[in-house]
Design a protein around this motif. Structure first.
Motif, PDB file in Angstrom:
ATOM      1  N   LYS A 367       0.861  -1.178   0.000  1.00  0.00           N
ATOM      2  CA  LYS A 367       0.000   0.000   0.000  1.00  0.00           C
ATOM      3  C   LYS A 367       0.901   1.233   0.000  1.00  0.00           C
ATOM      4  CE  LYS A 367      -3.689   2.229   2.681  1.00  0.00           C
ATOM      5  NZ  LYS A 367      -4.522   2.130   3.911  1.00  0.00           N
ATOM      6  N   ASN A 368       0.781   2.017  -1.047  1.00  0.00           N
ATOM      7  CA  ASN A 368       1.638   3.201  -1.228  1.00  0.00           C
ATOM      8  C   ASN A 368       3.117   2.832  -1.140  1.00  0.00           C
ATOM      9  OD1 ASN A 368      -0.709   4.789  -1.415  1.00  0.00           O
ATOM     10  ND2 ASN A 368      -0.769   5.057   0.819  1.00  0.00           N
ATOM     11  N   GLY A 369       3.472   1.657  -1.674  1.00  0.00           N
ATOM     12  CA  GLY A 369       4.848   1.210  -1.722  1.00  0.00           C
ATOM     13  C   GLY A 369       5.334   0.514  -0.472  1.00  0.00           C
ATOM     14  N   GLN A 370       4.540   0.472   0.598  1.00  0.00           N
ATOM     15  CA  GLN A 370       4.950  -0.148   1.853  1.00  0.00           C
ATOM     16  C   GLN A 370       4.342  -1.546   1.963  1.00  0.00           C
ATOM     17  OE1 GLN A 370       7.130   1.332   4.048  1.00  0.00           O
ATOM     18  NE2 GLN A 370       7.291   2.885   2.421  1.00  0.00           N
ATOM     19  N   LYS A 371       5.187  -2.520   2.332  1.00  0.00           N
ATOM     20  CA  LYS A 371       4.722  -3.901   2.444  1.00  0.00           C
ATOM     21  C   LYS A 371       3.848  -4.070   3.682  1.00  0.00           C
ATOM     22  CE  LYS A 371       7.596  -7.327   1.728  1.00  0.00           C
ATOM     23  NZ  LYS A 371       8.666  -8.350   1.923  1.00  0.00           N
ATOM     24  N   ASN A 372       2.725  -4.753   3.496  1.00  0.00           N
ATOM     25  CA  ASN A 372       1.869  -5.132   4.621  1.00  0.00           C
ATOM     26  C   ASN A 372       2.382  -6.465   5.149  1.00  0.00           C
ATOM     27  OD1 ASN A 372      -0.236  -6.225   6.227  1.00  0.00           O
ATOM     28  ND2 ASN A 372      -1.714  -4.857   5.242  1.00  0.00           N
ATOM     29  N   LYS A 373       2.969  -6.460   6.342  1.00  0.00           N
ATOM     30  CA  LYS A 373       3.644  -7.642   6.864  1.00  0.00           C
ATOM     31  C   LYS A 373       2.690  -8.682   7.451  1.00  0.00           C
ATOM     32  CE  LYS A 373       7.892  -5.098   7.897  1.00  0.00           C
ATOM     33  NZ  LYS A 373       8.878  -4.746   8.938  1.00  0.00           N
ATOM     34  N   THR A 374       1.435  -8.304   7.681  1.00  0.00           N
ATOM     35  CA  THR A 374       0.494  -9.236   8.314  1.00  0.00           C
ATOM     36  C   THR A 374      -0.426  -9.911   7.304  1.00  0.00           C
ATOM     37  OG1 THR A 374      -1.112  -7.468   8.712  1.00  0.00           O
ATOM     38  CG2 THR A 374       0.522  -7.887  10.439  1.00  0.00           C
ATOM     39  N   TYR A 380      -7.570  -8.868   0.673  1.00  0.00           N
ATOM     40  CA  TYR A 380      -7.047  -7.806   1.532  1.00  0.00           C
ATOM     41  C   TYR A 380      -8.146  -6.754   1.700  1.00  0.00           C
ATOM     42  CZ  TYR A 380      -4.239  -3.605   2.646  1.00  0.00           C
ATOM     43  OH  TYR A 380      -3.752  -2.466   3.208  1.00  0.00           O
ATOM     44  N   THR A 381      -8.515  -6.456   2.946  1.00  0.00           N
ATOM     45  CA  THR A 381      -9.536  -5.453   3.252  1.00  0.00           C
ATOM     46  C   THR A 381      -8.904  -4.338   4.082  1.00  0.00           C
ATOM     47  OG1 THR A 381     -11.269  -7.138   3.238  1.00  0.00           O
ATOM     48  CG2 THR A 381     -11.791  -5.048   4.301  1.00  0.00           C
ATOM     49  N   ASP A 382      -9.161  -3.067   3.699  1.00  0.00           N
ATOM     50  CA  ASP A 382      -8.547  -1.942   4.409  1.00  0.00           C
ATOM     51  C   ASP A 382      -9.337  -0.673   4.099  1.00  0.00           C
ATOM     52  OD1 ASP A 382      -6.833  -0.475   5.960  1.00  0.00           O
ATOM     53  OD2 ASP A 382      -5.010  -0.991   4.838  1.00  0.00           O
ATOM     54  N   CYS A 392      -0.106  -6.147  -5.538  1.00  0.00           N
ATOM     55  CA  CYS A 392       0.220  -7.412  -4.862  1.00  0.00           C
ATOM     56  C   CYS A 392       1.276  -8.173  -5.642  1.00  0.00           C
ATOM     57  CB  CYS A 392      -1.033  -8.274  -4.687  1.00  0.00           C
ATOM     58  SG  CYS A 392      -1.741  -8.877  -6.250  1.00  0.00           S
ATOM     59  N   ALA A 393       1.847  -9.184  -4.972  1.00  0.00           N
ATOM     60  CA  ALA A 393       2.851 -10.044  -5.608  1.00  0.00           C
ATOM     61  C   ALA A 393       2.869 -11.375  -4.877  1.00  0.00           C
ATOM     62  CB  ALA A 393       4.229  -9.389  -5.566  1.00  0.00           C
ATOM     63  N   PHE A 394       3.491 -12.368  -5.484  1.00  0.00           N
ATOM     64  CA  PHE A 394       3.740 -13.620  -4.783  1.00  0.00           C
ATOM     65  C   PHE A 394       4.940 -13.443  -3.864  1.00  0.00           C
ATOM     66  CE2 PHE A 394       1.684 -15.830  -8.537  1.00  0.00           C
ATOM     67  CZ  PHE A 394       0.548 -16.184  -7.830  1.00  0.00           C
ATOM     68  N   ARG A 395       4.863 -14.033  -2.671  1.00  0.00           N
ATOM     69  CA  ARG A 395       5.979 -13.943  -1.743  1.00  0.00           C
ATOM     70  C   ARG A 395       7.208 -14.633  -2.333  1.00  0.00           C
ATOM     71  NH1 ARG A 395       5.057 -16.326   4.116  1.00  0.00           N
ATOM     72  NH2 ARG A 395       5.600 -18.287   3.058  1.00  0.00           N
ATOM     73  N   GLY A 396       8.318 -13.948  -2.272  1.00  0.00           N
ATOM     74  CA  GLY A 396       9.536 -14.440  -2.897  1.00  0.00           C
ATOM     75  C   GLY A 396       9.708 -13.955  -4.313  1.00  0.00           C
ATOM     76  N   HIS A 397       8.644 -13.344  -4.871  1.00  0.00           N
ATOM     77  CA  HIS A 397       8.689 -12.815  -6.238  1.00  0.00           C
ATOM     78  C   HIS A 397       8.178 -11.376  -6.238  1.00  0.00           C
ATOM     79  CE1 HIS A 397       9.377 -16.961  -7.540  1.00  0.00           C
ATOM     80  NE2 HIS A 397       8.354 -17.307  -6.784  1.00  0.00           N
TER      81      HIS A 397
END
Length: 640
Positions: A367-374, A380-382, A392-397
């Motif tokens: 979100k705005n370039g910052q990773k959502n760690k949770t 994703y709801t916000d 979004c992306a796949f983790r590790g990619h």
């Protein structure tokens, strides 16, 4: 909004529909027991119902979910369960509630329940118990009936813990090559190096692992994964383990369809020499007997089946068995649900791919370039404010994310006219502030509408079937849902009486039903009486008497019109017991009369024969030439 995953195979053990619920609330399952094969895709079908209105308020479904777990007395949506990350999708058109699970695992075996929540007070319903899903794996069972007399003779059976197919035909593979079809077992002589696998015809992709028939060591190849899904531009590792009874002289990975047409599959081109993969392919072994194919900078054209083969001085591994299927996808963020609040927008987003099996992949949201760690699931709801962007992306990619979306910028839908009656012309207009003008798509309850690429969707003559929830999509932005409430007068009511045979002193129900919007009012009248007899769909007459007989009619009415239907109410004065007794006595009397007539028939015929007069054949004297009948006296033969 709909599925883009590859279709899976669903196998029903119970084909009858099972209905749960009461009154106007409930869930209907196509099947309550499903058996599917590991690695495949399953669709669990159901439909649900609820009252269209309660106390004049239109019922709107606000939330639907499937679950197998309950946490703190609340069901856990499988879409948020990490064990199902990227593997579940909901599909729904009107009152359909289909759950799709891809890349099935044995741990997915469970009871799946469905729950929906509406805007009505207490308007929620949960199916009990739900649908039982069993995930099975085909396995080869080896039996050696004569180990001493015939040590290399074996009987093999293709086995599964449940029956995923009806009347299947089986396929058998020896050392990777197809050898036999149709039967679920085979028996023959085998060599020490032979391995065997089986599958069901038409579903070869889900074959059993290869097993050694006579010894622990034999020629075989086992793929680590049946299918792999990764994002475009990333890298992937495809692995297998292999054994050889003899010394291996060469080995390589290939795509079966890319080999020369005049060669068999094992002579297909080594990917390391294929021009399409130049500089993007590596093959390495981290341990003995394990080969790994690595492909970098993946393209969507790399989506294919990949197989491994090896050769010895005496043997070449066959390639009829299915290998590993790779799917390369480009991620996109879909806006599933938005709620417009005073200063911000609450939105539910979904990271979507075209993969049919992304089960082992986890997601990362930015979100705005910052990773959502949770947040690690596909949804994703916000809360979002103007200017917020999400991808979004796949983790590790993470270097290969989806395009960004702006959840707070969304189109709106205008309905004209505001009051809608069946048969009139209605226009839905989708508008947004995008510049240049956006391309629009229209949806009705998660189902895209045909021929709806413009900002206007038009009904020339709207009908009751068009009633429902509509919204539009502008690029990657979805509008707020709009409920199109089509009003129409009552249909011709259907009337019935229960019980069908009415006896004096009993209780009788007259029932009337009609489809109408708004809901109709019901009034009962009796012919030649001005005042109504009752109101409501059911008119009950207790202790019925002869004076209650006659013609009744039911009138249904709402603000759009009225209709009525009549029925005849006839009272029987004889009790059912006496009526049945009288019928039986009449039948007995009729039978006795018929028997008496049959027994008297011969006597009647004999008496008639005895009393018949015998006329003389001798003409009277003097009358031979007399033509006046009265001139001759009458003669009768009076002999006995």
């Amino acid at each position: 909004m709909g599925f883009t995953a590859a279709a899976g195979f669903v196998f029903l053990l119970l084909s009858l529909s099972v209905v749960q619920g009461q009154n106007d609330w409930g869930v209907t399952f196509t099947s309550t027991r499903i058996c599917a094969v590991e690695g495949s895709t399953v669709d669990i079908h159901c439909s649900y119902r609820y009252p269209s209105r309660i106390n004049g308020n239109v019922t709107v479904v606000e939330e639907v979910l499937w679950f197998i777990k309950v946490k703190e007395n609340l069901p856990v949506d499988v879409r948020t369960d990490s064990e199902f990350a990227g593997r579940v999708q909901y599909d729904g058109d009107k009152n359909d509630c289909t759950l799709r699970i891809t890349d099935l695992k044995p741990s997915d075996s469970a009871v799946y329940s469905f729950r929906f929540i509406t805007n009505q007070p207490g308007g929620r319903y949960t199916s009990e118990p739900g649908v039982t899903l069993s995930v099975t794996v085909f396995q080869v069972q080896v039996n050696k009936p004569y180990p001493k007399a015939y040590p290399t003779w074996a009987v093999l059976t293709c086995h599964s813990s449940c029956q995923p197919f009806n009347n299947p035909s089986y396929i058998w593979y020896k050392n990777g090559l197809k050898i036999q079809e149709d039967t679920s077992f085979i028996e023959q002589y085998f060599d020490e190096a032979d391995s065997i696998s089986c599958a069901v015809k038409g579903h070869e992709k889900f074959s059993s692992p290869s097993v050694c028939v006579l010894h622990e060591t034999c020629n075989r190849v086992i793929y680590t994964e049946r299918s792999v899904c990764v994002s475009k531009g990333s890298s992937v590792n495809i692995s297998c383990t292999y054994n050889s009874y003899y010394k291996v002289t060469s080995k390589f990975w290939f795509r079966p369809e890319r080999g020369p047409q005049w060669k068999n599959p094992s002579q297909s081109e080594d990917l390391r020499t294929d021009s399409q993969y130049t500089g993007r392919v590596q093959v390495f072994e981290t341990e003995r007997g394990r080969s790994t194919l690595r492909i970098t900078d993946l393209r969507e054209t790399d989506s294919a089946q990949y197989q491994f083969t090896f050769r010895t001085s005496y043997f070449e591994w066959g390639s009829s068995l299915h290998g590993t299927t790779l799917t390369v996808t480009a991620l996109q963020v879909q806006v599933i649900r938005v709620t417009l609040l005073q200063s911000y927008t609450e939105a539910e987003l979904k990271c979507h791919s075209s993969c049919g099996s992304a089960g082992r992949l986890h997601y990362v949201w930015f979100k705005n370039g910052q990773k959502n760690k949770t947040q690690q699931t596909s949804t994703y709801t916000d809360h979002f404010y103007p200017g917020d962007n999400v991808y979004c992306a796949f983790r590790g990619h993470e270097d290969y994310p989806s395009p960004s979306v702006y959840p707070s910028i969304r189109p709106s839908v205008l309905v004209s006219p505001s009051e809608i009656v069946e048969g009139i012309s209605v226009t839905l207009t989708c508008s947004s502030d995008t510049n240049p003008a956006a391309k629009y798509t229209w949806y009705k309850r998660n189902q895209s509408l045909p021929l709806s690429s413009g900002d206007i969707y038009h009904f020339t003559s709207i009908s009751s079937e068009d009633r429902g929830i509509y919204y539009c999509k502008s690029e990657d932005h979805y509008s707020v849902d709009v409920f199109v409430d089509v009003q129409y007068p009552p249909n011709l009511p259907s009337v019935s009486v229960s019980p069908s045979e009415i006896v004096e002193g009993s209780s009788v129900n007259l029932t009337c039903s009609s489809d109408a919007n708004p809901a109709a009012n019901y009034t009962w009248y009796k012919e030649n009486e001005e005042s109504p007899k009752a109101s409501g769909q059911i008119f009950t007459i207790t202790d019925i008497r002869a004076e209650h007989s006659g013609i009744y009619y039911c009138e249904v009415q709402n603000i759009r019109g009225r209709h009525n239907s009549t029925l005849h109410l006839t009272l029987s004065t004889v009790s059912p017991f006496l009526r049945n007794l009288t019928t039986k006595m009449n039948r007995i009397r009729l039978s006795l009369v018929v028997l008496m007539l049959i027994s008297l028939l011969p006597l009647t015929l004999w008496l008639r024969k005895k009393t018949t007069p015998l006329h003389s054949t001798t003409e009277p004297t003097g009358c031979k030439d007399n033509i006046e009948l009265d001139a001759c006296p009458a003669h009768e033969d009076v002999s006995p």
